[in-house]
Motif scaffolding. Structure first.
Motif, mmCIF file in Angstrom:
data_model
loop_
_atom_site.group_PDB
_atom_site.id
_atom_site.type_symbol
_atom_site.label_atom_id
_atom_site.label_comp_id
_atom_site.label_asym_id
_atom_site.label_seq_id
_atom_site.Cartn_x
_atom_site.Cartn_y
_atom_site.Cartn_z
ATOM 1 N N LYS B 23 0.834 -1.212 0.000
ATOM 2 C CA LYS B 23 0.000 0.000 0.000
ATOM 3 C C LYS B 23 0.862 1.253 0.000
ATOM 4 O O LYS B 23 0.532 2.256 -0.606
ATOM 5 C CB LYS B 23 -0.916 -0.010 1.221
ATOM 6 N N ARG B 24 1.961 1.203 0.732
ATOM 7 C CA ARG B 24 2.892 2.351 0.719
ATOM 8 C C ARG B 24 4.218 1.877 0.159
ATOM 9 O O ARG B 24 4.733 0.854 0.588
ATOM 10 C CB ARG B 24 3.111 2.880 2.131
ATOM 11 N N GLN B 25 4.746 2.635 -0.799
ATOM 12 C CA GLN B 25 5.982 2.177 -1.432
ATOM 13 C C GLN B 25 7.084 3.198 -1.256
ATOM 14 O O GLN B 25 6.834 4.378 -1.065
ATOM 15 C CB GLN B 25 5.783 1.933 -2.933
ATOM 16 N N THR B 26 8.305 2.693 -1.390
ATOM 17 C CA THR B 26 9.452 3.589 -1.354
ATOM 18 C C THR B 26 9.653 4.235 -2.717
ATOM 19 O O THR B 26 10.142 5.341 -2.813
ATOM 20 C CB THR B 26 10.716 2.812 -0.969
ATOM 21 N N MET B 27 9.293 3.554 -3.789
ATOM 22 C CA MET B 27 9.400 4.115 -5.138
ATOM 23 C C MET B 27 8.001 4.105 -5.755
ATOM 24 O O MET B 27 7.292 3.111 -5.639
ATOM 25 C CB MET B 27 10.307 3.255 -6.014
ATOM 26 N N PRO B 28 7.616 5.203 -6.428
ATOM 27 C CA PRO B 28 6.261 5.269 -6.988
ATOM 28 C C PRO B 28 5.940 4.096 -7.918
ATOM 29 O O PRO B 28 4.823 3.587 -7.917
ATOM 30 C CB PRO B 28 6.258 6.582 -7.765
ATOM 31 N N ILE B 29 6.934 3.645 -8.678
ATOM 32 C CA ILE B 29 6.656 2.614 -9.688
ATOM 33 C C ILE B 29 6.283 1.282 -9.022
ATOM 34 O O ILE B 29 5.618 0.434 -9.636
ATOM 35 C CB ILE B 29 7.850 2.463 -10.673
ATOM 36 N N LEU B 30 6.675 1.105 -7.745
ATOM 37 C CA LEU B 30 6.303 -0.129 -7.053
ATOM 38 C C LEU B 30 4.806 -0.166 -6.717
ATOM 39 O O LEU B 30 4.275 -1.202 -6.335
ATOM 40 C CB LEU B 30 7.115 -0.298 -5.768
ATOM 41 N N GLY B 31 4.127 0.969 -6.890
ATOM 42 C CA GLY B 31 2.674 0.974 -6.725
ATOM 43 C C GLY B 31 1.972 0.550 -8.001
ATOM 44 O O GLY B 31 0.751 0.452 -8.054
ATOM 45 N N ASN B 32 2.755 0.312 -9.041
ATOM 46 C CA ASN B 32 2.193 -0.038 -10.353
ATOM 47 C C ASN B 32 2.270 -1.531 -10.637
ATOM 48 O O ASN B 32 3.068 -2.244 -10.039
ATOM 49 C CB ASN B 32 2.959 0.695 -11.454
ATOM 50 N N LEU B 33 1.438 -1.956 -11.574
ATOM 51 C CA LEU B 33 1.561 -3.303 -12.125
ATOM 52 C C LEU B 33 2.229 -3.185 -13.487
ATOM 53 O O LEU B 33 1.991 -2.232 -14.230
ATOM 54 C CB LEU B 33 0.176 -3.924 -12.323
ATOM 55 N N LEU B 34 3.057 -4.159 -13.771
ATOM 56 C CA LEU B 34 3.670 -4.204 -15.101
ATOM 57 C C LEU B 34 2.742 -5.000 -16.025
ATOM 58 O O LEU B 34 2.347 -6.114 -15.700
ATOM 59 C CB LEU B 34 5.044 -4.886 -15.004
ATOM 60 N N LEU B 35 2.360 -4.393 -17.157
ATOM 61 C CA LEU B 35 1.501 -5.055 -18.144
ATOM 62 C C LEU B 35 2.347 -5.372 -19.376
ATOM 63 O O LEU B 35 2.944 -4.459 -19.953
ATOM 64 C CB LEU B 35 0.352 -4.126 -18.573
ATOM 65 N N GLU B 36 2.403 -6.632 -19.756
ATOM 66 C CA GLU B 36 3.169 -7.012 -20.933
ATOM 67 C C GLU B 36 2.268 -7.823 -21.860
ATOM 68 O O GLU B 36 1.703 -8.829 -21.451
ATOM 69 C CB GLU B 36 4.390 -7.850 -20.537
ATOM 70 N N VAL B 37 2.141 -7.378 -23.092
ATOM 71 C CA VAL B 37 1.296 -8.074 -24.058
ATOM 72 C C VAL B 37 2.186 -8.688 -25.127
ATOM 73 O O VAL B 37 3.046 -8.016 -25.688
ATOM 74 C CB VAL B 37 0.302 -7.106 -24.738
ATOM 75 N N ASP B 38 2.010 -9.991 -25.382
ATOM 76 C CA ASP B 38 2.698 -10.589 -26.530
ATOM 77 C C ASP B 38 1.652 -11.169 -27.478
ATOM 78 O O ASP B 38 0.496 -10.743 -27.455
ATOM 79 C CB ASP B 38 3.756 -11.589 -26.075
ATOM 80 N N ALA B 39 2.032 -12.142 -28.285
ATOM 81 C CA ALA B 39 1.174 -12.610 -29.365
ATOM 82 C C ALA B 39 -0.238 -13.005 -28.930
ATOM 83 O O ALA B 39 -1.210 -12.737 -29.632
ATOM 84 C CB ALA B 39 1.842 -13.784 -30.076
ATOM 85 N N ASP B 40 -0.389 -13.642 -27.746
ATOM 86 C CA ASP B 40 -1.736 -14.105 -27.413
ATOM 87 C C ASP B 40 -2.130 -13.919 -25.965
ATOM 88 O O ASP B 40 -3.171 -14.368 -25.519
ATOM 89 C CB ASP B 40 -1.880 -15.585 -27.788
#
Lengths: 341, 369
Positions: B23-40
Motif C-alpha cells: 500500500k505504501r511504497q518507497t518508489m512510486p513505480i512499485l505501486g504499479n503493475l507491469l503489463l506485458e502483451v505478446d502474441a496471445d
C-alpha cells in the motif's frame, strides 16, 4: 526509599533484580540507566524484551496478560514499561500495585523496568508508586544543577576520550541550557571529530548549534536573582522557540502578583498564586529589595502587554503586532530584574 | 500496446498479483503493475522487491507492448465494471486507456523499462509435493507465525526438508505448530529455509486445496519460487537462524488427557464472549475424567463450564490463552485431541488422536496463574 544513582550502579553491578523503577527530569539519564539494566540482563542470557508505552488509551489488561504469557524459548524476559505521562489511571494503578505484590512475594520471574518522568511529590505520594518503590529498586535521577553542568560535561567528555578546556565545557553548558541529551550529543560529535589535544571554546563554537530548550519558569529565577542579562536572553530564546507570549506573561504576572502580596505582607495573597511554599523565602527577599510601589507598577505594565497580545493598544493590531508584544515583554523584564537597593 | 479481454479473466489475473503490491511504497513505480502483451496473452507483474507475483490471462486482438499502471486504481476500476464486460486496454499519448462499454478511463503510466524485477531463482534445490498437501501443511502451521516481531526470523515459516520428509514449523514464542509429512525428495543434506509471512499467505491463496497434482518449489540460498498454471511466485527468504524448536517440544509430559475437540472449542468460544481481548486467558482445572474451564475478565465477570474428558491422574490447575487454544483446535481435523500436561508452568503438547498423512504437533505455553 529512593536510591541515588551511585547506589543503583552498585546494586546493578552486584546482580539483577526483578523490578526497577527509574525516573527523573533528564531523559538521557533515565535512558542510560535502562540501557544499563538491559545490557546486564542480556549478558545474563535474557534475550526477549517486551516494550510498552503507556498513553491515554493504554490497555492494562493486555499488559497483564502478556506479562502472564510464558515464553517457549526464554525463562526470563525484560518487560520495559514506559510511562512518560507518569499517570497510570485507576486501572493502571491497580495493575502496578498487583505487580509490586507479586515481586514482593518473589513470584515474578521476569525483569520489569518501569520508566517514569520527573518524580515529583504528587507522584511519589501515589499508592502505586509507593508499592513499586517498596517492592523493587526505585532510583531518582536528579537534574544536574546549572553550576555543576560544566563539571558534568567535562567528566562525560573524558569517558569519550575528549579533553575539554574549562571554557569549552562552559560554552556547551550555556548553549544546551541543562538539556543533557543535547550536551551528550555534542560530546559524541566532538568524540567523532577525533580532535588532537584539549578542545577549547573556539573549537566547540564552530560546530555547536544552539540547541537549548528553555523553560518558561526559568524566567522566575531571573526575576528573583535580578539577573537582567539572563532574563532578556531567556525571552529571546523563548521567542525563537515560538513560545506563546501569553504563557510567558502568565509566568511573569504570577511572580509579580506574589511579589506585590509579599511586599504588602499579605501571606494569603501569596498562597493564592500557588507558588510552592519553599520558594516563599526567595520571593520575600526579592519583594523587600525594591520599594513597595515598584511591583504594583510592573503589574500594570503586564496589563499593557496583555492588551497588546489581544490586539488592543497602539501598534498592536498590525501584522507586526507580535514584535511590539515582545518589546513590551522585554521592558517588563528589564524593570523586574532591576538590581535591588 | 492494445488488447481486448473479458472482465472475469482480467480480474482473476489482477487478484493473483495485487498482493505483491504494498500500500505504501518507497518508489512510486512499485505501486504499479507491469503489463506485458505478446502474441496471445497479457502478463501482469506486481512486486515490493521482497515478493514478486506474476499472472497471465488470454486476450483477443493483441498488439504487443508493455507499460506500467497504478495497481490499486486498475484493480478498483475493473472491480467496478459490470460483470460480463469486454474491456479494451490501449496506450495513447503517454496514458493507458481502459474502455468498457461506454466507460472510458485514462490512467497515468510509467515506463515499463524502469519497472524493477527480482532476479530469477538460480535453482539449487527442487522440491516436489502435491498441491493439496503443501497447502494443508501451510494451513496447519501458518497461524502460529509471529507478526512484526523484532525476532524477524519468527515472522515466517520454517521449511525443513530431508530426503524422506518435509516439516513446516511456525512459532511466535508462546506457541509452536509443526506439520510433517513423508515425502521422497532428491536432496542430500537437510535443507532449512524460512519463508516470509507474506509469501506463506500468498501461497495459501494460490494453492488449490482439492488438487493433488504435484507442484515444484525451486529454492536457492536467497529465494524460493513456485510455478503454477498461469502463475509464478517468487519470494526472498528470511536470512536468520530459526530457534531450536525440537528443544521446546515436550517429550515426557505425564498427564495425558483425551477430549472431544468440538466440545472444548465451543466451551472456549462461549468463554471468549466475556474475554474479547486476544491476550485473555482461561483457567483449566483438571480432575479425574473431568475438566472445568473458568474465565474471568477485568470487570470480574466470569464464566465456568465443566466437560467430561478421559483422564486419570493428579489434579492440575493450568491457564492458557483462549484464542491460541482455539486456533489450535480449529486446525486439528480429528474428532478427539490429546493434550499432554506436566506442571502449571511447563508447556503442553496438543495433537490429534489419530495420525494422518500429515502429522501435526502443537506446543502451547501456559499463562501464569
Amino acid at each position: 526509599m529512593l536510591a541515588k544513582p551511585q547506589e543503583f550502579e552498585q546494586r546493578l553491578a552486584r546482580g539483577l533484580e526483578s523490578l526497577y523503577v527509574i525516573g527523573g527530569d533528564q531523559p538521557l539519564l533515565v535512558q542510560e540507566a535502562r540501557d544499563g539494566i538491559v545490557a546486564n540482563a542480556r549478558e545474563a542470557g535474557c534475550e526477549e524484551r517486551l516494550r510498552f508505552e503507556v498513553d491515554g488509551k493504554f490497555d492494562w489488561g493486555a499488559l497483564e496478560s502478556q506479562g502472564a504469557s510464558l515464553s517457549l524459548f526464554a525463562s526470563q524476559r525484560i518487560i520495559d514499561l514506559r510511562m512518560p505521562g507518569g499517570k497510570p489511571g485507576r486501572v493502571g494503578s491497580k495493575a502496578l500495585s498487583t505487580l509490586a505484590e507479586r515481586v514482593k512475594g518473589g513470584g515474578e520471574s521476569d525483569i520489569w523496568i518501569v520508566s517514569l518522568p520527573r518524580l515529583d511529590n504528587q507522584l511519589q505520594k501515589s499508592a502505586w508508586f509507593k508499592a513499586l518503590a517498596g517492592a523493587g529498586l526505585a532510583v531518582r535521577f536528579n537534574d544536574v544543577p546549572l553550576a555543576q553542568l560544566p563539571a558534568w560535561i567535562t567528566r562525560r567528555a573524558a569517558t569519550h576520550g575528549v579533553r575539554l578546556e574549562r571554557d569549552a565545557a562552559e560554552l556547551i553548558a550555556g548553549r544546551v541550557e541543562g538539556n543533557l541529551l543535547a550536551a551528550a550529543q555534542e560530546i559524541e560529535k566532538l568524540a567523532l571529530m577525533d580532535l588532537e589535544g584539549p578542545v577549547d571554546a573556539a573549537r566547540v563554537a564552530q560546530g555547536l548549534a544552539n540547541q537549548s530548550r528553555v523553560d518558561t519558569f526559568a524566567l522566575s529565577d531571573a526575576v528573583l536573582d535580578a539577573d537582567r542579562q539572563r532574563g532578556l536572553y531567556l525571552l529571546s530564546r523563548l521567542r525563537a522557540e515560538g513560545t506563546e507570549p501569553l504563557l510567558i506573561l502568565w509566568v511573569i504576572a504570577r511572580d509579580l502578583r506574589a511579589l506585590v502580596a509579599l511586599a504588602g505582607n499579605d501571606q494569603a495573597g501569596f498562597k493564592k498564586t500557588r507558588i510552592p511554599a519553599f520558594l516563599a523565602r526567595r520571593y520575600q527577599a526579592r519583594a523587600r529589595a525594591m520599594p513597595p510601589g515598584n511591583w504594583q507598577r510592573l503589574l500594570a505594565g503586564c496589563a499593557e502587554v496583555d492588551r497588546c497580545i489581544k490586539g488592543l493598544g497602539e501598534g498592536c493590531n498590525t501584522a507586526d503586532g507580535g514584535g511590539r508584544v515582545w518589546a513590551l515583554l522585554d521592558r517588563v523584564m528589564l524593570h523586574a530584574t532591576r538590581p535591588g537597593r | 500496446m492494445q488488447l481486448t479481454v473479458s472482465r472475469p479473466d482480467l480480474l482473476d489475473a489482477i487478484n493473483r498479483v495485487i498482493g505483491g503490491v504494498e500500500k505504501r511504497q518507497t518508489m512510486p513505480i512499485l505501486g504499479n503493475l507491469l503489463l506485458e502483451v505478446d502474441a496471445d496473452q497479457l502478463k501482469l507483474t506486481g512486486t515490493d522487491l521482497e515478493i514478486q507475483l506474476e499472472s497471465e490471462c488470454p486476450v483477443d486482438a493483441p498488439q504487443p507492448g508493455r507499460t506500467t499502471v497504478n495497481a490499486r486504481k486498475l484493480h478498483d476500476i475493473i472491480r467496478a465494471i459490470p460483470a460480463e464486460s469486454q474491456i479494451v486496454i490501449r496506450q495513447e499519448e503517454g496514458f493507458v486507456i481502459v474502455q468498457a462499454g461506454h466507460s472510458v478511463f485514462r490512467l497515468a503510466c510509467l515506463p515499463a523499462d524502469e519497472y524493477p524485477r527480482m532476479e530469477a531463482t538460480t535453482e539449487e534445490h527442487r522440491l516436489v509435493l502435491g498441491q493439496d498437501r503443501l497447502r494443508a501443511m501451510l494451513d496447519k502451521t501458518q497461524f502460529s507465525m509471529a507478526q512484526q516481531d523484532v525476532r524477524y526470523f519468527l515472522n515466517g515459516l520454517l521449511f525443513e526438508v530431508s530426503p524422506e520428509r518435509i516439516r513446516c514449523v511456525a512459532t511466535d514464542g508462546h506457541r509452536l505448530a509443526l506439520a510433517e509429512t513423508d515425502s521422497q525428495q532428491s536432496i542430500e543434506e537437510t535443507l532449512r529455509i524460512i519463508v516470509p509471512r507474506k509469501m506463506v499467505m500468498e501461497l495459501m491463496r494460490a494453492l488449490d486445496r482439492d488438487d493433488n497434482s504435484p507442484v515444484e518449489l525451486l529454492v536457492s540460498t536467497q529465494q524460493i519460487e513456485l510455478k503454477l498454471a498461469h502463475q509464478r511466485m517468487v519470494s526472498k527468504l528470511i536470512d536468520g537462524r530459526f530457534p531450536d524448536y525440537e528443544r521446546v517440544i515436550p517429550k515426557n509430559n505425564s498427564k495425558q488427557v483425551h477430549v472431544d475437540r468440538e466440545t472444548l472449542k465451543q466451551v472456549l468460544q462461549r468463554a471468549s464472549v466475556l474475554n474479547t481481548d486476544r491476550f485473555a486467558g482461561a483457567h483449566y482445572h483438571l480432575q479425574s475424567d473431568r475438566l472445568a474451564i473458568e474465565a474471568i475478565n477485568s470487570d470480574q465477570e466470569s464464566s465456568r463450564e465443566e466437560i467430561p474428558v478421559h483422564y486419570q491422574g493428579d489434579d492440575l490447575k493450568i491457564a492458557f490463552n483462549i484464542s491460541y487454544m482455539l486456533a489450535i483446535l480449529s486446525h486439528v481435523d480429528d474428532m478427539q485431541v490429546r493434550m499432554d500436561f506436566e506442571t502449571p508452568e511447563s508447556s503442553a503438547l496438543i495433537l490429534p488422536t489419530d495420525e494422518d498423512a500429515i502429522r501435526t504437533r502443537y506446543v502451547l505455553m501456559p499463562m501464569k496463574i
